[in-house]
Structures are given as structure tokens and as C-alpha cells.
Write a protein that holds these residues in place. Structure first.
Motif, PDB file in Angstrom:
ATOM      1  N   UNK A   2       0.800  -1.018  -0.189  1.00  0.00           N
ATOM      2  CA  UNK A   2       0.136   0.013   0.099  1.00  0.00           C
ATOM      3  C   UNK A   2       0.914   1.327  -0.049  1.00  0.00           C
ATOM      4  N   UNK A   3       1.952   1.232   0.668  1.00  0.00           N
ATOM      5  CA  UNK A   3       2.567   2.584   0.965  1.00  0.00           C
ATOM      6  C   UNK A   3       4.017   2.550   0.172  1.00  0.00           C
ATOM      7  N   UNK A   4       4.179   1.664  -0.728  1.00  0.00           N
ATOM      8  CA  UNK A   4       5.659   1.527  -1.176  1.00  0.00           C
ATOM      9  C   UNK A   4       6.016   2.715  -1.973  1.00  0.00           C
ATOM     10  N   UNK A   5       4.941   3.299  -2.644  1.00  0.00           N
ATOM     11  CA  UNK A   5       5.168   4.683  -3.636  1.00  0.00           C
ATOM     12  C   UNK A   5       5.619   5.492  -2.798  1.00  0.00           C
ATOM     13  N   UNK A   6       5.564   5.656  -1.467  1.00  0.00           N
ATOM     14  CA  UNK A   6       5.751   6.608  -0.510  1.00  0.00           C
ATOM     15  C   UNK A   6       7.118   6.294  -0.010  1.00  0.00           C
ATOM     16  N   UNK A   7       7.888   5.252  -0.147  1.00  0.00           N
ATOM     17  CA  UNK A   7       9.140   5.205   0.441  1.00  0.00           C
ATOM     18  C   UNK A   7      10.302   6.036   0.150  1.00  0.00           C
ATOM     19  N   UNK A   8      10.176   6.615  -1.099  1.00  0.00           N
ATOM     20  CA  UNK A   8      11.189   7.685  -1.525  1.00  0.00           C
ATOM     21  C   UNK A   8      10.924   9.013  -0.409  1.00  0.00           C
ATOM     22  N   UNK A   9       9.830   9.299  -0.272  1.00  0.00           N
ATOM     23  CA  UNK A   9       9.219  10.484   0.251  1.00  0.00           C
ATOM     24  C   UNK A   9       9.866  10.184   1.987  1.00  0.00           C
ATOM     25  N   UNK A  10       9.405   8.903   2.134  1.00  0.00           N
ATOM     26  CA  UNK A  10      10.077   8.621   3.771  1.00  0.00           C
ATOM     27  C   UNK A  10      11.457   8.901   3.823  1.00  0.00           C
ATOM     28  N   UNK A  11      12.095   8.319   2.750  1.00  0.00           N
ATOM     29  CA  UNK A  11      13.858   8.490   2.966  1.00  0.00           C
ATOM     30  C   UNK A  11      14.216   9.901   2.836  1.00  0.00           C
ATOM     31  N   UNK A  12      13.560  10.466   1.991  1.00  0.00           N
ATOM     32  CA  UNK A  12      14.133  12.039   1.961  1.00  0.00           C
ATOM     33  C   UNK A  12      13.708  12.742   3.242  1.00  0.00           C
ATOM     34  N   UNK A  13      12.452  12.395   3.898  1.00  0.00           N
ATOM     35  CA  UNK A  13      12.034  13.373   5.022  1.00  0.00           C
ATOM     36  C   UNK A  13      13.036  12.724   6.356  1.00  0.00           C
ATOM     37  N   UNK A  14      13.135  11.233   6.133  1.00  0.00           N
ATOM     38  CA  UNK A  14      14.129  10.842   7.121  1.00  0.00           C
ATOM     39  C   UNK A  14      15.423  11.609   7.370  1.00  0.00           C
ATOM     40  N   UNK A  15      15.898  11.640   6.354  1.00  0.00           N
ATOM     41  CA  UNK A  15      17.183  12.438   6.161  1.00  0.00           C
ATOM     42  C   UNK A  15      17.133  13.615   6.528  1.00  0.00           C
ATOM     43  N   UNK A  16      16.124  14.514   5.954  1.00  0.00           N
ATOM     44  CA  UNK A  16      15.945  15.874   6.661  1.00  0.00           C
ATOM     45  C   UNK A  16      15.826  16.004   8.247  1.00  0.00           C
ATOM     46  N   UNK A  17      14.954  15.019   8.670  1.00  0.00           N
ATOM     47  CA  UNK A  17      14.518  15.276  10.006  1.00  0.00           C
ATOM     48  C   UNK A  17      15.760  14.709  10.959  1.00  0.00           C
ATOM     49  N   UNK A  18      16.511  14.012  10.318  1.00  0.00           N
ATOM     50  CA  UNK A  18      17.455  13.458  11.217  1.00  0.00           C
ATOM     51  C   UNK A  18      18.670  14.625  11.230  1.00  0.00           C
ATOM     52  N   UNK A  19      18.986  15.121  10.086  1.00  0.00           N
ATOM     53  CA  UNK A  19      20.038  16.236  10.069  1.00  0.00           C
ATOM     54  C   UNK A  19      19.489  17.401  10.995  1.00  0.00           C
ATOM     55  N   UNK A  20      18.147  17.764  11.149  1.00  0.00           N
ATOM     56  CA  UNK A  20      17.824  18.846  11.915  1.00  0.00           C
ATOM     57  C   UNK A  20      17.727  18.450  13.472  1.00  0.00           C
ATOM     58  N   UNK A  21      17.556  17.168  13.534  1.00  0.00           N
ATOM     59  CA  UNK A  21      17.512  16.430  14.915  1.00  0.00           C
ATOM     60  C   UNK A  21      19.187  16.734  15.385  1.00  0.00           C
ATOM     61  N   UNK A  22      19.925  16.183  14.678  1.00  0.00           N
ATOM     62  CA  UNK A  22      21.537  16.365  15.036  1.00  0.00           C
ATOM     63  C   UNK A  22      21.906  17.632  15.189  1.00  0.00           C
ATOM     64  N   UNK A  23      21.612  18.661  14.398  1.00  0.00           N
ATOM     65  CA  UNK A  23      22.076  19.898  14.638  1.00  0.00           C
ATOM     66  C   UNK A  23      21.537  20.693  15.529  1.00  0.00           C
ATOM     67  N   UNK A  57      17.534   9.224  16.065  1.00  0.00           N
ATOM     68  CA  UNK A  57      16.796   8.324  14.994  1.00  0.00           C
ATOM     69  C   UNK A  57      15.279   8.350  15.419  1.00  0.00           C
ATOM     70  N   UNK A  58      14.932   8.354  16.700  1.00  0.00           N
ATOM     71  CA  UNK A  58      13.860   8.038  16.738  1.00  0.00           C
ATOM     72  C   UNK A  58      12.914   9.466  16.419  1.00  0.00           C
ATOM     73  N   UNK A  59      13.299  10.596  16.510  1.00  0.00           N
ATOM     74  CA  UNK A  59      12.738  11.797  16.270  1.00  0.00           C
ATOM     75  C   UNK A  59      12.689  11.958  14.706  1.00  0.00           C
ATOM     76  N   UNK A  60      13.655  11.321  14.029  1.00  0.00           N
ATOM     77  CA  UNK A  60      13.560  11.464  12.561  1.00  0.00           C
ATOM     78  C   UNK A  60      12.489  10.339  11.866  1.00  0.00           C
ATOM     79  N   UNK A  61      12.761   9.210  12.744  1.00  0.00           N
ATOM     80  CA  UNK A  61      11.756   8.173  11.955  1.00  0.00           C
ATOM     81  C   UNK A  61      10.301   8.631  12.370  1.00  0.00           C
ATOM     82  N   UNK A  62       9.976   9.038  13.534  1.00  0.00           N
ATOM     83  CA  UNK A  62       8.471   9.306  13.999  1.00  0.00           C
ATOM     84  C   UNK A  62       8.163  10.491  13.074  1.00  0.00           C
ATOM     85  N   UNK A  63       8.880  11.575  12.913  1.00  0.00           N
ATOM     86  CA  UNK A  63       8.580  12.667  12.052  1.00  0.00           C
ATOM     87  C   UNK A  63       8.337  12.298  10.857  1.00  0.00           C
ATOM     88  N   UNK A  64       8.988  11.698  10.106  1.00  0.00           N
ATOM     89  CA  UNK A  64       9.070  11.334   8.656  1.00  0.00           C
ATOM     90  C   UNK A  64       7.824  10.378   8.436  1.00  0.00           C
TER      91      UNK A  64
END
Lengths: 106, 198
Positions: A2-23, A57-64
Motif C-alpha cells: 500500500x505504501x511502497x510508492x511513498x518510500x522515496x518520500x520517507x527516505x527524503x524526510x527521514x534524512x532531513x529530520x535526522x539532520x535537523x535532530x542532530x544539528x 533516530x527516533x525523532x527522525x523516524x516518527x516525524x518522517x
């Protein structure tokens, strides 16, 4: 799936939120390794170092995941282009290389 | 490219004289005596560290085969390299994902031991390049974790248009670079006292 077309969006959002969470140090949980203690949120070091990596990782995962589900609910039939899934993580890895340059060029 | 530049910076730093070459005894760092028996927890960490390394070797093999077969496909099975390139790269996808998750989880379990013992030692010994290499490994490996669902999706997809091929190529190459870089950094850090502790 059901969600596989959204995996690209998830990967992009995960990386952005992870960067924000770290910084900005937005950690969902903090681990104190000397005390073997988990604390919700970003906590200061008590005895010995505090570990935020799990929390970032938790912040990025939940947000994304939340935003991906929301986008899927709103625009389920729209395909996310493939380039979204890899260009943004590549840019974020470059941003990390920039922020970590102080370790290598001192 | 980020992982490659960091790896090059690491190699460059190892060949310069920026490292602290003072003897350990002058660094005011406590070192356990050789005769001290390791506790059960320390033995478990060592066991998990070895499992982490072994799984990482398997992961290296899978991702290297897939990347080579993707970028340098061979039609005929020739010698060793030819056979390596003549495989169907899609068959490695699930193995890479499972191994990546296992290696990641094992790394997350043993991370506190690194944070408490090794990193403090690195900072005291002023081995900032090595400490930074682990920081880079930590961030890039996490970005790779977030990419795994997309990686699975593009390899599962039956499409073979240009956009899908580019996405496969870039994502697989990125994961390959991250895994190789992380393995090398982990290997050096695992031997850091032997390499830089004199």
C-alpha cells in the motif's frame, strides 16, 4: 504494497529530520550509558556522557513516518518521483560532511 | 562522495604528523592491567563486536556483488571477476536489507561501550580525525538506514525506465560506499590502541 510508492518520500524526510535532530539536538530519548538509564527527550549529561543518537533516530523516524502517512492520506494516487528518494539524502550526506569538517581540517 | 572524501581525509591524516605521539603513560589515561579478568559484560560486548564484524563482512560481500553486477554487468561467466559480475543484482536486495539491519542493531547495542571507553580515550589522546571518522560513520549509516525502504522499492519495481535505473544506481552505490567506509573506520577503531596507543 500500500505504501511502497511513498518510500522515496520517507527516505527524503527521514534524512532531513535526522539532520535537523542532530544539528538542533532534538532527541526523542537520551541514554546515560554509565547509569544504564533512558530518559524521554533531550537530557543533559549526569554522570559520564549522554547519548542522543538513539533519540535522533527516533525523532527522525516518527516525524518522517507521520508526514509520509499524512501525504499518503491526502494524495494517495500521486506518485512520488524517484529522484526525491535519493537526491535529498545525498545532499544531506554532503551537509553532514560539511558540519564534520572540523574533525578533519584542524 | 561524502563518505569518499571523509575516507580520503582519514587516510591523509594518518599519513601526517598531526597525531599525538606521546607515550600513553604521559596522557593521564587509566589502563587496566593485562592480568585483570574481564567481566561478563565486557566478554559479551567483545562477542557482539565480533558478530558485528562478521555480519559486516557478509554485508560487504552482498552489496559489493550487487554494485559490481549493476554497474559492470558481464554476459558470460568467465573467471572469478566475470562470475562476480554475471549475477542478477536484484537477488541481493533482501540479503542486503536484512544484513544491514542486523549489523545496525548490533552496532547500536555495542555503541555505549564505545562512547564510554573508546571515544573518551580518543579525545584524551587527541585523535580527533579518528573520532570524527566515527561521527561520520554514525551519521551516514543512519542515512543509509532511512534509505532502505526506498532501496527495497526500486529493486522490487518492475520498471526499467531511466529514472528507475538512475535511482537504483545512485542508491546502491551510496549504500556500498557507506558500508565500505563504515567497515574500514570500524576496523581501524577496533585496533586503535594497537595502531596509535604506543
Amino acid at each position: 504494497m500500500k505504501y511502497d510508492t511513498m518510500f522515496g518520500l520517507f527516505g527524503a524526510l527521514f534524512s532531513v529530520f535526522y539532520f535537523i535532530a542532530v544539528e538542533e539536538n532534538f532527541a526523542l530519548v537520551t541514554y546515560h550509558p554509565r547509569l544504564h538509564q533512558w530518559v524521554w527527550g533531550t537530557d543533559l549529561a549526569i554522570t559520564g556522557p549522554a547519548m542522543y543518537w538513539y533519540g535522533w533516530i527516533g525523532t527522525a523516524f516518527v516525524s518522517a513516518a507521520l508526514i509520509t502517512f499524512a501525504v499518503h492520506a491526502i494524495a494517495a494516487r500521486k506518485l512520488i518521483p524517484h529522484w526525491v528518494g535519493w537526491t535529498i539524502p545525498m545532499l544531506i550526506s554532503g551537509a553532514f560532511a560539511y558540519t564534520l569538517r572540523g574533525f578533519f581540517f584542524h | 562522495m561524502g563518505a569518499l572524501s571523509l575516507l580520503m581525509a582519514l587516510i591523509k591524516s594518518l599519513s601526517t604528523d598531526k597525531l599525538d605521539t606521546r607515550p600513553i603513560s604521559s596522557l593521564n589515561i587509566s589502563i587496566k592491567s593485562e592480568s585483570a579478568k574481564p567481566k561478563a559484560g565486557a566478554r559479551l560486548i567483545t562477542f557482539l563486536l565480533i558478530c558485528h564484524g562478521l555480519m559486516a563482512v557478509a554485508l560487504l560481500g552482498a552489496i559489493s556483488h550487487q554494485t559490481m553486477a549493476l554497474h559492470l554487468p558481464a554476459r558470460k561467466k568467465g573467471a572469478f571477476i566475470g562470475r562476480m559480475r554475471a549475477v542478477n543484482p536484484a537477488v541481493y536486495t533482501n540479503a542486503v536489507i536484512i544484513l544491514y539491519l542486523i549489523v545496525f542493531i548490533l552496532g547500536a547495542i555495542i555503541y555505549p561501550a564505545y562512547r564510554v571507553s573508546v571515544r573518551t580515550w580518543l579525545e584524551a589522546a587527541r585523535l580527533m580525525t579518528l573520532s570524527g571518522s566515527f561521527e561520520a560513520k554514525e551519521q551516514l549509516v543512519t542515512l543509509g538506514l532511512g534509505l532502505l525502504p526506498f532501496y527495497w522499492h526500486i529493486w522490487r519495481s518492475q520498471q526499467s525506465d531511466l529514472h528507475t535505473r538512475i535511482a537504483r544506481g545512485v542508491t546502491t552505490s551510496f549504500l556500498c560506499a557507506v558500508i565500505w567506509g563504515s567497515f574500514l573506520v570500524g576496523h581501524v577503531l577496533n585496533n586503535v590502541r594497537g595502531l596509535f596507543g604506543q
